[in-house]
Design an enzyme around this catalytic site. Structure first.
Site, PDB file in Angstrom:
ATOM      1  N   TYR A   1       0.693  -1.186  -0.107  1.00  0.00           N
ATOM      2  CA  TYR A   1      -0.055  -0.034  -0.007  1.00  0.00           C
ATOM      3  C   TYR A   1       0.764   1.301   0.043  1.00  0.00           C
ATOM      4  CZ  TYR A   1      -3.599  -3.337   1.054  1.00  0.00           C
ATOM      5  OH  TYR A   1      -4.682  -4.319   0.896  1.00  0.00           O
TER       6      TYR A   1
ATOM      7  N   PRO B   1     -11.053  -0.075  -2.842  1.00  0.00           N
ATOM      8  CA  PRO B   1     -12.564  -0.666  -3.571  1.00  0.00           C
ATOM      9  C   PRO B   1     -13.671   0.332  -2.983  1.00  0.00           C
ATOM     10  CG  PRO B   1     -11.021  -2.098  -1.757  1.00  0.00           C
ATOM     11  CD  PRO B   1     -10.663  -0.728  -1.514  1.00  0.00           C
TER      12      PRO B   1
ATOM     13  N   SER C   1     -11.977 -11.918  -4.878  1.00  0.00           N
ATOM     14  CA  SER C   1     -12.093 -11.639  -3.772  1.00  0.00           C
ATOM     15  C   SER C   1     -13.564 -12.041  -3.380  1.00  0.00           C
ATOM     16  CB  SER C   1     -11.905 -10.378  -3.076  1.00  0.00           C
ATOM     17  OG  SER C   1     -12.017 -10.421  -1.645  1.00  0.00           O
TER      18      SER C   1
ATOM     19  N   HIS D   1      -7.637   1.549   1.027  1.00  0.00           N
ATOM     20  CA  HIS D   1      -7.298   0.143   1.448  1.00  0.00           C
ATOM     21  C   HIS D   1      -6.366  -0.323   2.560  1.00  0.00           C
ATOM     22  CE1 HIS D   1      -7.863  -4.128   1.151  1.00  0.00           C
ATOM     23  NE2 HIS D   1      -7.884  -4.169  -0.116  1.00  0.00           N
TER      24      HIS D   1
END
Length: 626
Positions: free
Chosen positions: A107, A120, A554, A343
């Protein structure tokens, strides 16, 4: 017996943190301390499994070459053993040998924009309001619901989650409120104002590109209720009727290095710095969006998904965001709503648990009639726009609009069956869906690809994720056999069942900290830390193929009939997220328009056919003894 604990006396003009029934101080810490630590898997086991996962996705020649490199790496007293020992030492002296490395590597050091590439979105069911009044009432109730959830976090009364018998790490819940990402020239950082003296009693609200600071607690520490919040939101709405302001939030959509430069430039000005700090410290952000152009029912959800991921571009709502904020709830005038989250602090499940709580909360009738104490006007956050900042905004707009044009996203509801069908066949619903994805991809491209499915490591203290590699030798045998007319149905069913069992086994392996991806990453990062030359194993073509996830997937289950969505992780790949409900499955599939080989609607179509064909195969074949 629970009784109302009166908050400590507030200092004049100050605030105490909210205190509710049944505060359990220390419970969270005690729970966390009791969790097992993430193990370092055995080196030989990881190397053997690595070779197995390569089999379906690389050529025989490449595989043989890699076997030689693996043999070299695993020699007694060799480089592999030295790096493994380094990892084991790290595991002894840290709370989790992986979590800090992962946060940085996945990240904070990632330089592409968080928009589309990292953050997301979640599409919520359409609400039945159609005007500003309904929008603000719903927003007020939603805010009240999030504050209700926050009380459980603050009082440590949030129920501990379990996977089977095993309690899960609850740390991520303590990272998602009052936190924000801060851009930096080489890597970003995260600030968290949730705990301690720095705690702030406000949320940020953005409407028509204008940001406001809205206090959501009374001076005695009790949260405002929906009626009060509604009045405050009306004040915000009425004082931001024009969209003629520079969309300052659009800066957060840029490449991280460009944004870091613009950020440092922006906060040189005292007023700007105060406004930025207010957004960063806020508990979360609420985006009151303008309605998007009306579209037909069949593409509506896909349009909302794009709206959640990027805001629709500079002409629409992309300036109505601060994408570095961990949690942003988006509520549009036409009833579309959802959220987008940064995220770095958390995976999907804690976000969805909060969402499930809030959605249930918004359905509750309003019981308390609030004492209508006049509340102060929410504070408008001012920005001084210099020509240089204006230029940064223009550049960010251009880059964002290219990204918006490039994202191909399709949200579909597979309504023929849900998770109850695979369960009735004694198959894992997740394994069944993943195998259908393998079949769909194989039918489209004539070969399998490296497939990433995230697995939770929350069984361990500070655990994040590892990878379930869904493309296996078992899944390849099944997808190859499925469309061969000379194969008996019974054989196909046996291969289907074996492939789902193999997926289930890999999943269990990942959940218990025994998958290969994070271990290999750890060995690679250990080599960098030890300043030794990078082992050949990580410079190999096979490693590059294994890490090029054309399918990034996912499963994010929720009680709410929603779906999470995210962009692909490679230019020629797909992002696939799904929420299996009892009798239907929500899918969100993304791709990039700039890649001629990928198409989200095509994959959605092939996936639907694959699921139906697999059901037909099972239903038309007598049960085997396997």
């Amino acid at each position: 017996m629970d009784r109302n604990q009166l908050p400590k006396k507030a200092k004049p003009g100050g605030l105490v943190k909210p205190v509710a029934l049944g505060k359990l101080p220390g419970r969270y810490l005690a729970h966390q301390e009791g969790l097992p630590r993430l193990p370092v898997p055995a080196l030989q086991q990881t190397l053997d499994r690595y070779l197995l996962t390569l089999q379906p996705i690389v050529s025989e020649e490449e595989l043989n070459h890699t076997k030689g490199l693996v043999d070299e790496f695993r020699k007694s007293g060799g480089v592999g053993e030295r790096l493994q020992n380094g990892l084991q030492r790290r595991a002894k002296k840290t709370e989790n040998w992986l979590s800090e490395w992962w946060l940085k590597n996945a990240y904070l050091e990632y330089r592409l924009p968080v928009v589309v590439h990292s953050s997301p979105g979640v599409v919520l069911p359409k609400q039945d309001f159609l005007d500003r009044q309904g929008q603000l009432r719903f927003a007020a109730k939603l805010i009240e619901g999030v504050l209700d959830f926050k009380t459980m976090i603050d009082n440590e009364t949030l129920p501990v989650e379990y996977l089977g018998e095993k309690p899960l790490c609850m740390n991520q819940y303590y990272q998602i409120l009052s936190s924000c990402r801060i851009p930096g020239p080489k890597h970003d950082s995260i600030v968290n104002y949730a705990r301690g003296k720095k705690w702030s009693p406000h949320i940020s609200v953005v409407h028509n590109f204008q940001f406001f600071e809205l206090d959501v607690y009374n001076s005695d520490g009790s949260p405002l209720i929906a009626d009060q919040i509604f009045i405050q939101l009306e004040k915000i709405w009425n004082s931001s009727l024009q969209t003629n302001k520079e969309p300052i939030g659009i800066l957060t959509t840029n490449h991280r290095n460009s944004w870091a430069r613009a950020y440092n430039n922006l906060i040189k000005d005292k007023t700007n710095k105060e406004s930025v700090r207010s957004i960063e410290k806020s508990i979360f952000t609420v985006c009151l969006d303008a309605p998007m152009p009306r579209v037909s029912e069949d593409i509506y959800k896909s349009r909302v998904a794009a709206q959640m991921l990027h805001g629709g571009g500079s002409r629409w709502n992309s300036g109505n965001r601060w994408f570095d904020k961990t949690l942003q709830f988006i509520i549009a005038e036409d009833g579309s709503c959802g959220l987008v989250y940064e995220h770095a602090p958390s995976e999907g499940p804690p976000i969805v648990a909060l969402l499930d709580h809030v959605v249930e909360y918004t359905k509750k009738p309003q019981l308390v009639k609030s004492p209508m104490i006049p509340l102060p006007m929410p504070k408008k956050l001012r920005f001084n726009i210099t020509p240089e900042i204006k230029n940064d905004i223009e550049k960010a707009k251009q880059n964002l609009n290219i990204m918006v044009q490039d994202l191909d996203i399709k949200v579909t509801v597979f309504h023929y069956f849900g998770k109850s069908f695979p369960k009735s066949e004694k198959l894992s619903p997740d394994a069944f869906i993943q195998l259908a994805l393998q079949l769909a991809y194989y039918r489209m491209y004539g070969q399998p690809c490296a497939t990433y499915e995230s697995a939770s490591l929350r069984m361990f203290h500070l655990g994040r994720t590892d990878t379930i590699r869904s493309a296996s030798t078992s899944s390849l045998k099944f997808v190859e056999a499925m469309d061969k007319p000379n194969k008996q149905n019974q054989e196909k069913v046996d291969l289907l069942r074996k492939a789902t069992q193999a997926h289930r086994q890999y999943t269990d392996m990942a959940l218990t900290g025994n998958a290969i991806d994070r271990h290999l990453l750890g060995l690679k990062l250990q080599a960098i830390e030890d300043l030794v030359s990078m082992p050949e194993l990580f410079m190999d073509t096979s490693y590059a193929v294994a890490m090029h996830f054309n399918l990034s997937t996912s499963q994010v289950p929720a009680k709410t009939d929603c779906v999470m969505c995210f962009g692909p992780v490679v230019p020629d790949g797909y992002g696939v997220c799904y929420n299996p409900m009892e009798e239907h499955i929500n899918f969100a599939i993304s791709a990039f328009n700039s890649c001629a080989e990928t198409n989200a609607a095509s994959l959605a179509h092939y996936l639907e056919t694959a699921l139906l064909d697999m059901r037909l195969l099972l239903q038309s074949t007598p049960k085997s003894k396997l």
